[in-house]
Structure formats: C-alpha cells, structure tokens
Design a protein around this motif. Sequence first.
Motif, PDB file in Angstrom:
ATOM      1  N   CYS A  61      81.860  51.653 -16.197  1.00 46.25           N
ATOM      2  CA  CYS A  61      82.150  50.781 -15.051  1.00 46.25           C
ATOM      3  C   CYS A  61      81.106  51.063 -13.979  1.00 46.25           C
ATOM      4  O   CYS A  61      80.674  52.212 -13.811  1.00 46.25           O
ATOM      5  CB  CYS A  61      83.535  51.061 -14.469  1.00 46.25           C
ATOM      6  SG  CYS A  61      84.920  50.760 -15.577  1.00 46.25           S
ATOM      7  N   CYS A  65      87.616  51.774  -9.540  1.00 43.61           N
ATOM      8  CA  CYS A  65      88.856  51.197  -9.006  1.00 43.61           C
ATOM      9  C   CYS A  65      89.841  52.362  -8.879  1.00 43.61           C
ATOM     10  O   CYS A  65      90.223  52.962  -9.895  1.00 43.61           O
ATOM     11  CB  CYS A  65      89.408  50.130  -9.936  1.00 43.61           C
ATOM     12  SG  CYS A  65      88.273  48.760 -10.252  1.00 43.61           S
ATOM     13  N   TYR A  67      92.928  52.838  -8.375  1.00 44.50           N
ATOM     14  CA  TYR A  67      94.260  52.816  -8.984  1.00 44.50           C
ATOM     15  C   TYR A  67      94.197  53.105 -10.479  1.00 44.50           C
ATOM     16  O   TYR A  67      95.220  53.395 -11.108  1.00 44.50           O
ATOM     17  CB  TYR A  67      94.908  51.435  -8.794  1.00 44.50           C
ATOM     18  CG  TYR A  67      94.235  50.365  -9.622  1.00 44.50           C
ATOM     19  CD1 TYR A  67      94.646  50.085 -10.919  1.00 44.50           C
ATOM     20  CD2 TYR A  67      93.140  49.664  -9.125  1.00 44.50           C
ATOM     21  CE1 TYR A  67      94.007  49.133 -11.693  1.00 44.50           C
ATOM     22  CE2 TYR A  67      92.497  48.719  -9.883  1.00 44.50           C
ATOM     23  CZ  TYR A  67      92.931  48.451 -11.162  1.00 44.50           C
ATOM     24  OH  TYR A  67      92.282  47.527 -11.924  1.00 44.50           O
ATOM     25  N   CYS A  68      93.019  53.036 -11.082  1.00 43.65           N
ATOM     26  CA  CYS A  68      92.859  52.938 -12.536  1.00 43.65           C
ATOM     27  C   CYS A  68      93.223  54.231 -13.257  1.00 43.65           C
ATOM     28  O   CYS A  68      92.834  55.324 -12.843  1.00 43.65           O
ATOM     29  CB  CYS A  68      91.423  52.542 -12.865  1.00 43.65           C
ATOM     30  SG  CYS A  68      91.124  52.383 -14.637  1.00 43.65           S
ATOM     31  N   CYS A  70      92.546  54.414 -16.694  1.00 45.41           N
ATOM     32  CA  CYS A  70      91.817  54.336 -17.963  1.00 45.41           C
ATOM     33  C   CYS A  70      90.784  55.445 -18.064  1.00 45.41           C
ATOM     34  O   CYS A  70      90.371  56.039 -17.068  1.00 45.41           O
ATOM     35  CB  CYS A  70      91.109  52.982 -18.084  1.00 45.41           C
ATOM     36  SG  CYS A  70      92.207  51.561 -18.077  1.00 45.41           S
ATOM     37  N   LYS A  72      87.150  56.313 -18.276  1.00 40.58           N
ATOM     38  CA  LYS A  72      85.953  55.561 -17.905  1.00 40.58           C
ATOM     39  C   LYS A  72      84.879  56.508 -17.377  1.00 40.58           C
ATOM     40  O   LYS A  72      85.157  57.646 -17.005  1.00 40.58           O
ATOM     41  CB  LYS A  72      86.263  54.486 -16.845  1.00 40.58           C
ATOM     42  CG  LYS A  72      86.687  55.043 -15.481  1.00 40.58           C
ATOM     43  CD  LYS A  72      88.165  55.272 -15.392  1.00 40.58           C
ATOM     44  CE  LYS A  72      88.631  55.769 -14.034  1.00 40.58           C
ATOM     45  NZ  LYS A  72      90.065  56.092 -14.028  1.00 40.58           N
ATOM     46  N   THR A 114      84.847  48.703 -18.652  1.00 40.46           N
ATOM     47  CA  THR A 114      84.516  47.304 -18.432  1.00 40.46           C
ATOM     48  C   THR A 114      83.642  46.818 -19.582  1.00 40.46           C
ATOM     49  O   THR A 114      82.429  47.064 -19.594  1.00 40.46           O
ATOM     50  CB  THR A 114      83.764  47.114 -17.094  1.00 40.46           C
ATOM     51  OG1 THR A 114      84.517  47.695 -16.034  1.00 40.46           O
ATOM     52  CG2 THR A 114      83.543  45.641 -16.802  1.00 40.46           C
ATOM     53  N   HIS A 147      85.935  41.469 -16.542  1.00 44.73           N
ATOM     54  CA  HIS A 147      86.002  41.593 -15.083  1.00 44.73           C
ATOM     55  C   HIS A 147      85.486  40.278 -14.506  1.00 44.73           C
ATOM     56  O   HIS A 147      84.361  39.864 -14.820  1.00 44.73           O
ATOM     57  CB  HIS A 147      85.135  42.765 -14.629  1.00 44.73           C
ATOM     58  CG  HIS A 147      85.358  43.177 -13.205  1.00 44.73           C
ATOM     59  ND1 HIS A 147      85.425  42.280 -12.151  1.00 44.73           N
ATOM     60  CD2 HIS A 147      85.528  44.407 -12.653  1.00 44.73           C
ATOM     61  CE1 HIS A 147      85.626  42.937 -11.022  1.00 44.73           C
ATOM     62  NE2 HIS A 147      85.703  44.220 -11.299  1.00 44.73           N
ATOM     63  N   GLY A 170      91.257  41.079 -15.503  1.00 44.88           N
ATOM     64  CA  GLY A 170      91.979  41.972 -14.611  1.00 44.88           C
ATOM     65  C   GLY A 170      91.948  41.451 -13.184  1.00 44.88           C
ATOM     66  O   GLY A 170      90.942  41.585 -12.495  1.00 44.88           O
ATOM     67  N   GLN A 172      94.817  41.937 -10.869  1.00 42.93           N
ATOM     68  CA  GLN A 172      95.579  42.966 -10.155  1.00 42.93           C
ATOM     69  C   GLN A 172      96.263  42.420  -8.902  1.00 42.93           C
ATOM     70  O   GLN A 172      97.474  42.386  -8.818  1.00 42.93           O
ATOM     71  CB  GLN A 172      94.704  44.185  -9.790  1.00 42.93           C
ATOM     72  CG  GLN A 172      93.651  44.613 -10.799  1.00 42.93           C
ATOM     73  CD  GLN A 172      94.066  44.641 -12.251  1.00 42.93           C
ATOM     74  OE1 GLN A 172      95.216  44.448 -12.601  1.00 42.93           O
ATOM     75  NE2 GLN A 172      93.109  44.833 -13.135  1.00 42.93           N
ATOM     76  N   ARG A 184      88.762  47.337  -5.383  1.00 49.25           N
ATOM     77  CA  ARG A 184      88.633  46.306  -6.414  1.00 49.25           C
ATOM     78  C   ARG A 184      88.458  44.963  -5.694  1.00 49.25           C
ATOM     79  O   ARG A 184      89.398  44.178  -5.555  1.00 49.25           O
ATOM     80  CB  ARG A 184      89.884  46.280  -7.303  1.00 49.25           C
ATOM     81  CG  ARG A 184      89.921  45.172  -8.356  1.00 49.25           C
ATOM     82  CD  ARG A 184      89.225  45.543  -9.622  1.00 49.25           C
ATOM     83  NE  ARG A 184      89.360  44.527 -10.645  1.00 49.25           N
ATOM     84  CZ  ARG A 184      89.083  44.726 -11.931  1.00 49.25           C
ATOM     85  NH1 ARG A 184      88.654  45.896 -12.329  1.00 49.25           N
ATOM     86  NH2 ARG A 184      89.213  43.753 -12.800  1.00 49.25           N
ATOM     87  N   TYR A 242     102.476  49.533 -11.425  1.00 51.06           N
ATOM     88  CA  TYR A 242     101.436  50.510 -11.123  1.00 51.06           C
ATOM     89  C   TYR A 242     101.919  51.908 -11.495  1.00 51.06           C
ATOM     90  O   TYR A 242     103.016  52.324 -11.115  1.00 51.06           O
ATOM     91  CB  TYR A 242     101.069  50.467  -9.631  1.00 51.06           C
ATOM     92  CG  TYR A 242     100.321  51.696  -9.175  1.00 51.06           C
ATOM     93  CD1 TYR A 242      99.054  51.989  -9.692  1.00 51.06           C
ATOM     94  CD2 TYR A 242     100.884  52.583  -8.259  1.00 51.06           C
ATOM     95  CE1 TYR A 242      98.385  53.128  -9.303  1.00 51.06           C
ATOM     96  CE2 TYR A 242     100.209  53.719  -7.864  1.00 51.06           C
ATOM     97  CZ  TYR A 242      98.970  53.994  -8.383  1.00 51.06           C
ATOM     98  OH  TYR A 242      98.298  55.135  -7.999  1.00 51.06           O
TER      99      TYR A 242
END
Length: 448
Positions: A61, A65, A67-68, A70, A72, A114, A147, A170, A172, A184, A242
């Motif tokens: 990415c 972000c 909140y993510c 994942c 990455k 991403t 994205h 995504g 959100q 984001r 979330y």
Amino acid sequence: MISKQLLKKYDVAVPRYTSYPTVPLWEDNLNEALWIQKVQKAYQDFGCNEGITLYIHLPFCESLCTYCGCNKRITKNHQNEGPYIQGIIKEWEQYLKVLPEKPKLAGIHLGGGTPTFFSPENLRKMISFIRESSTVLPHAEFSFEGHPNNTTMGHLKSLNQLGFDRVSYGIQDLNPLVQKTINRIQPLEKVIEATGNARKAGFKAINFDLIYGLPHQTVKTIKETVDAIAPLKPERIAFYSYAHVPTVFPAQRSFEAHLPMKDQKRELYETGKRLLEDLGYIEIGMDHFSLKEDTLYQAQQKQGLHRNFMGYTTQPSKMLLGLGNSAISDVYYAYAQNTKDIDLYLEQTNLNHLSISRGHLMNHLDIEIRQTILDLMCHYQTPLEYLTCSRATISDLEDLADDGLVILSRGKVQVTELGKPFIRNICAAFDQRMHDQRMRKFMFSKAI
C-alpha cells in the motif's frame, strides 16, 4: 433495538469464524511434506471435480489506513512489484509439481494490501501464467479488491480480459472527518468514477465495503454515506463491524477516544441495515447485503452459500490455496499459513520451497464442528444429532435459548431473529477448542 443488557452480556471477544479452528487455536502440527500430502488427498477427493479456488495476497500500500487490520507493507517503491510477482509464480509452480494433473481452477480472488498497487502489466503476467497452467472451469469466478483512488481503466480492462468480472471497492465511509481520522481520503467523485469505469470495462458485479464503528461516525454520517452510494447501485454491499484490536495494530490507538460506545455502535448498524433494506438489499449471513438479482442472494435461497477466509462466497470448492506472504490455505483436511515476512517469503519461494510458517491438521471432531459453524453462519440453523456436544456447549446453548437467541428443538438449533446479530456468540458455543482454553487470552474483536 437490542437491549443494553444483551449488548453488555454478549459484546465479548470472539472469532469471526472464517475458519474452525480459528487461527490462534491451531495446533501447529504441520510440516511441508505433510501439507503436500493433504493437498494431494484433497485434490483427489474434491479438487478434481470442484476445482481449486486461489486467494492471492498482494500486500503493498502507498499509505497507511490507520483502521486497517490487514497484513500490509507501506511503500511507494514500485520496484517491489516484479520480485513479488515472481515469488507468486514460483509458489504456484511448487503446487503444480505436486498436483496429480493440470489443476482445475474454480476461481481467483486478489486481496491485500492494495492489489491495484501493482501495474496492469504485472497483474497480467501473473494471472496469465496461472490461467495457462490450469484448466479454467466454466463457472469460475475471478474477483479483486480495488482502491477507488488508484484503480485505473487500464487495470479494469486488463483484468476483465483475463476473466475478472467482479470488483470490490473499499469505500468504508464518505464523511470527510472520518476519512481524515482513519487516513483514508477518497472523495465521492473517485468512487463514482471507479464504479463507472468498471461497468464500462465489462464488469458484471460490483461490491462496496462499508464499515460501521469508525471514529466520529454518527447516525447522520451513516445515512449520508448510504444516500451517496445509492445511485451507484452495487450488486453487493459488505457492511463490516470495525475490529478494534490496538494491541495488534498500534495505529488504531490514534483515534481511540473518538470511537462510538457499544450501544451507539449497534445503532449505527441498525441504521445502515434499515437504509440498505429500504434500497432493496437483502441481508445475507453476517455483514453482507445483496440485491435479489445477485448470485449471493440466489445461493442463499438454494442453500448453496459457503464461507471461507474470504468471507461469504457462492463457490462450493473445498480447496482454497493461498499464494503470497501471510496467505492462508484451507484444503478441508488441514489449514496452512504462509510466513508474514515478505523478504523471507521471497527467499523461500526462490529456493523452491512452500513458505509455510504454521498450520493445523483437522481431526474428526474439528471437521464436525466446522460444519456446524458453517451451517449456522450460512443458514442460521444446524442439526445436532451427528454432533457430540460437550457440557460447556450444552450449558452455553441453554443460556442462549433462555435469552431468546436460539430455539432448541427436534435435534437442531435454530437462530431467532433476535439472535442473528449474535451469530458469532452462538457459533462460539460450539467452539470446543476455545472452551478447552478459556483461561488463555486471544486477540479477537468484540462480537457486537
């Protein structure tokens, strides 16, 4: 609305049950040789008819972000693309060597990270190799996560030519303050452009991901987001809770003071659900909504809904192979996860090894409980006659029945309308491995 008493009682940390056992409870009793044996057995038993579904993890990415949750790597260096694509190809080559025939392919999903960080040319190189080395089944479904800010017409045309006809964007939330807080930033104009381009490029189905429970969200902002996307009419909408786990993802601490409280968060969901249903969307399982014309709704009506590490799917394939760092595979008899470290992953694949860091061999009880949880997650009911329930499970089910969340009768468990928001808690009643280790602490998100 759900009572505050039920919210307080059941808003506890439990798995999302994209697998059973859930990853923190795996026994790690697997090595590469044993994994290959289970892959071969699963292909002979299921894959040669149903085909294999591939999940390909593309982890890069350009920005974080906050909140993510994942796996990455944040970078603007696109020189990373080539070596990583080559690593995916080499990992797939290792599976080609051990499978008994040119594998049948039931689907591909590109996730991340991403995926559209990668150029159309590099994505084409990877997908072309996989397609040419496989027999693509007529019903195969190819999809990717995009994205809105960087999914170009070049990406869409290239992937559509390779058989992709579903894209998940995504979104959100569209509120400027929420976007700024979670880092984001994507204006509505970008979402409109990306959606229009996908339709022009030939994509038949579009999914939007929305999240409730983010910082600064209110009933008003949820309504504004749903109203803004309504004219775009995506075939599916995933409306996720979330997952706040700051001990695992420290960036989430940056907005902790601005998160909605328990009852406020549930009100956000109820508001979004009502608005989506007013637009013609049907709630499917947990967190998912679709139009009646979509295959997800049709699969639910035909009792053909399935759930795996990618969430709800119409693909019945019992073989899911994950390619890429941190990717998880499920071959019915066993699970395996690749190493999360990108550099180690590339080093191992370059040495012609599968990059497995952990795994779990399923026993007979695991297989029974997994089916029970799948029945509940997909159909809100499950038979009990084939399952030997522990005392802990019976006690939990009786408690759930007393609270009106399930009905126990005639050898089956039926989830009530009141119980549907608590489906994760209901599934947890059957989680024998979690019952056996209740004193241990696991990093699951809250249920509500």
